[in-house]
Motif scaffolding. Structure first.
Motif, short mmCIF file in Angstrom:
data_model
loop_
_atom_site.label_atom_id
_atom_site.label_comp_id
_atom_site.label_asym_id
_atom_site.label_seq_id
_atom_site.Cartn_x
_atom_site.Cartn_y
_atom_site.Cartn_z
N GLU A 1 0.48 6.30 -3.42
CA GLU A 1 -0.81 6.83 -3.86
C GLU A 1 -0.67 7.58 -5.18
O GLU A 1 -1.50 7.44 -6.09
CB GLU A 1 -1.38 7.74 -2.79
CG GLU A 1 -2.77 8.23 -3.09
CD GLU A 1 -3.36 9.03 -1.95
OE1 GLU A 1 -4.54 9.40 -2.05
OE2 GLU A 1 -2.64 9.29 -0.97
N LYS A 2 0.41 8.38 -5.31
CA LYS A 2 0.62 9.12 -6.57
C LYS A 2 0.94 8.17 -7.71
O LYS A 2 0.46 8.34 -8.84
CB LYS A 2 1.76 10.12 -6.38
CG LYS A 2 1.41 11.29 -5.46
CD LYS A 2 2.60 12.23 -5.31
CE LYS A 2 2.27 13.38 -4.37
NZ LYS A 2 3.44 14.29 -4.20
N PRO B 1 -4.15 -4.01 -4.85
CA PRO B 1 -3.13 -3.06 -5.32
C PRO B 1 -3.53 -1.60 -5.12
O PRO B 1 -2.68 -0.75 -4.82
CB PRO B 1 -3.00 -3.40 -6.81
CG PRO B 1 -3.38 -4.84 -6.89
CD PRO B 1 -4.48 -5.01 -5.89
N SER B 2 -4.82 -1.29 -5.27
CA SER B 2 -5.27 0.09 -5.06
C SER B 2 -5.20 0.49 -3.59
O SER B 2 -5.08 1.67 -3.27
CB SER B 2 -6.70 0.26 -5.57
OG SER B 2 -6.78 -0.01 -6.96
N ALA B 3 -5.29 -0.51 -2.69
CA ALA B 3 -5.24 -0.23 -1.25
C ALA B 3 -3.83 -0.30 -0.68
O ALA B 3 -3.66 -0.09 0.52
CB ALA B 3 -6.14 -1.23 -0.51
N ILE B 4 -2.84 -0.57 -1.52
CA ILE B 4 -1.46 -0.73 -1.05
C ILE B 4 -0.96 0.47 -0.25
O ILE B 4 -0.30 0.30 0.78
CB ILE B 4 -0.52 -1.03 -2.24
CG1 ILE B 4 -0.69 -2.48 -2.69
CG2 ILE B 4 0.93 -0.77 -1.89
CD1 ILE B 4 -0.23 -3.49 -1.67
N ALA C 1 -8.32 0.44 4.52
CA ALA C 1 -7.68 0.74 3.24
C ALA C 1 -8.44 0.09 2.08
O ALA C 1 -8.63 0.71 1.02
CB ALA C 1 -6.23 0.24 3.25
N ILE C 2 -8.91 -1.12 2.27
CA ILE C 2 -9.65 -1.82 1.21
C ILE C 2 -11.03 -1.20 1.01
O ILE C 2 -11.51 -1.04 -0.12
CB ILE C 2 -9.76 -3.32 1.54
CG1 ILE C 2 -8.37 -3.96 1.45
CG2 ILE C 2 -10.72 -4.03 0.60
CD1 ILE C 2 -8.31 -5.40 1.84
N ARG C 3 -11.68 -0.82 2.10
CA ARG C 3 -13.00 -0.19 1.99
C ARG C 3 -12.93 1.18 1.30
O ARG C 3 -13.92 1.63 0.73
CB ARG C 3 -13.62 -0.03 3.38
CG ARG C 3 -14.15 -1.32 3.97
CD ARG C 3 -14.87 -1.06 5.29
NE ARG C 3 -15.38 -2.30 5.86
CZ ARG C 3 -16.52 -2.87 5.53
NH1 ARG C 3 -17.29 -2.31 4.60
NH2 ARG C 3 -16.92 -3.98 6.10
N SER C 4 -11.77 1.82 1.36
CA SER C 4 -11.63 3.15 0.76
C SER C 4 -11.49 3.09 -0.76
O SER C 4 -11.56 4.13 -1.43
CB SER C 4 -10.42 3.87 1.35
OG SER C 4 -9.22 3.22 1.00
#
Length: 293
Positions: free
Chosen positions: A288-289, A184-187, A155-158
């Motif tokens: 994600e949205k 937060p972006s990988a949450i 998730a973090i690598r994405s």
């Protein structure tokens, strides 16, 4: 024309396989739910006083499953989050790092019965926890740490590299950029992994047979002192979970209407696992949205 015909043939072949798998899974789910439906009732879900009597409920086993799941997540999430962040952001591509990643992959593929035997030798015997809630939670943590660590790392690598560059351009340090922008972006991916692990923990049986035990002592749900042996929150008491209860009913035959109760418990377990997987998908999409606006 030959390429078009080959493409149609491959499409038909793959569609047939997909429909076959879907039909197999749907048949299995329908069979479990239909067979267990006659046993389902509010009393069946909440009864805690008739463990092996006719018409016995699964209230204690249901609570034990939820309790062990919560403890397992409390152990797994901080460790997996730290390990995933380190592997994704700090670890260099060295021989040692590659070895640890391979070890994580091996841990992910280990049979749960092996983890259960290891948990029995370490937590039940060596640490003298006995068959208990805490021994089961530690054993399931070992089983799921590797899976959740990989989910957190992926998730973090994405997360787009531009977001890291933006944080550094604003004057944030590397740690601040990771904690305030990257994580937060990988949450969405992290939450999906946590919910999937919760479903795996709830449906696990083999590892818990050798760690949490196969007995469900009577609990007093009016006593919430964790040190009281009759308290539901006591972590050193044996805790037969729902999945173990199903296995025990079908293997020992101690309950007069054991097959019906086992079918009802199986239907409840399937429904809960489906809810966990649906919740993982819905939460992931919603987060994600929300975070991509």
């Amino acid at each position: 024309m030959r390429k078009q015909q080959l493409d149609r043939l491959n499409t038909f072949f793959l569609s047939t396989i997909t429909l076959g798998v879907f039909a197999l899974v749907a048949t299995f789910l329908i069979y479990i739910l239909v067979k267990g439906a006659p046993a389902l009732s509010w009393e069946f879900l909440t009864s805690v006083s008739k463990a092996f009597e006719e018409g016995g409920g699964i209230g204690i086993q249901l609570f034990n499953s939820l309790y062990i799941m919560i403890l397992t997540l409390l152990i797994c999430i901080p460790i997996s989050l730290g390990a995933g962040i380190y592997l994704a952001e700090y670890a260099k591509d060295t021989r040692t790092t590659r070895f640890f990643r391979m070890a994580i992959e091996v841990m992910s593929s280990l049979p749960s019965i092996v983890i259960g035997l290891f948990g029995y030798l370490l937590f039940v015997v060596k640490f003298d926890f006995g068959f208990s809630v805490i021994a089961g939670a530690f054993s399931l943590s070992l089983l799921n740490l590797s899976f959740l660590t990989r989910m957190v790392e992926d998730a973090i690598r994405s997360v787009d590299e531009a977001q890291r560059d933006g944080g550094l351009a604003l004057g944030l340090g590397r740690f601040e950029t990771i904690m305030k922008i990257v994580v937060p972006s990988a949450i969405p991916g992290i939450v999906t992994g946590v919910v999937l692990v919760a479903g795996r923990v709830f449906g696990e049986a083999a590892a818990l047979i050798f760690s949490a035990g196969q007995s469900a002592p009577a609990l007093d749900f009016t006593v919430w002192n964790p040190m009281n042996p009759a308290s539901p929150l006591n972590i050193f008491r044996p805790a037969e979970t729902l999945a173990v209860h199903i296995w025990k009913l079908n293997s020992e035959g101690l309950m007069p209407d054991g097959p019906l109760v086992a079918a009802g418990a199986g239907a409840v377990l399937v429904i809960i696992i489906l809810l966990f997987n649906t919740l993982a998908k819905v939460l992931g999409n919603l987060l994600e949205k929300r975070l991509s606006r």
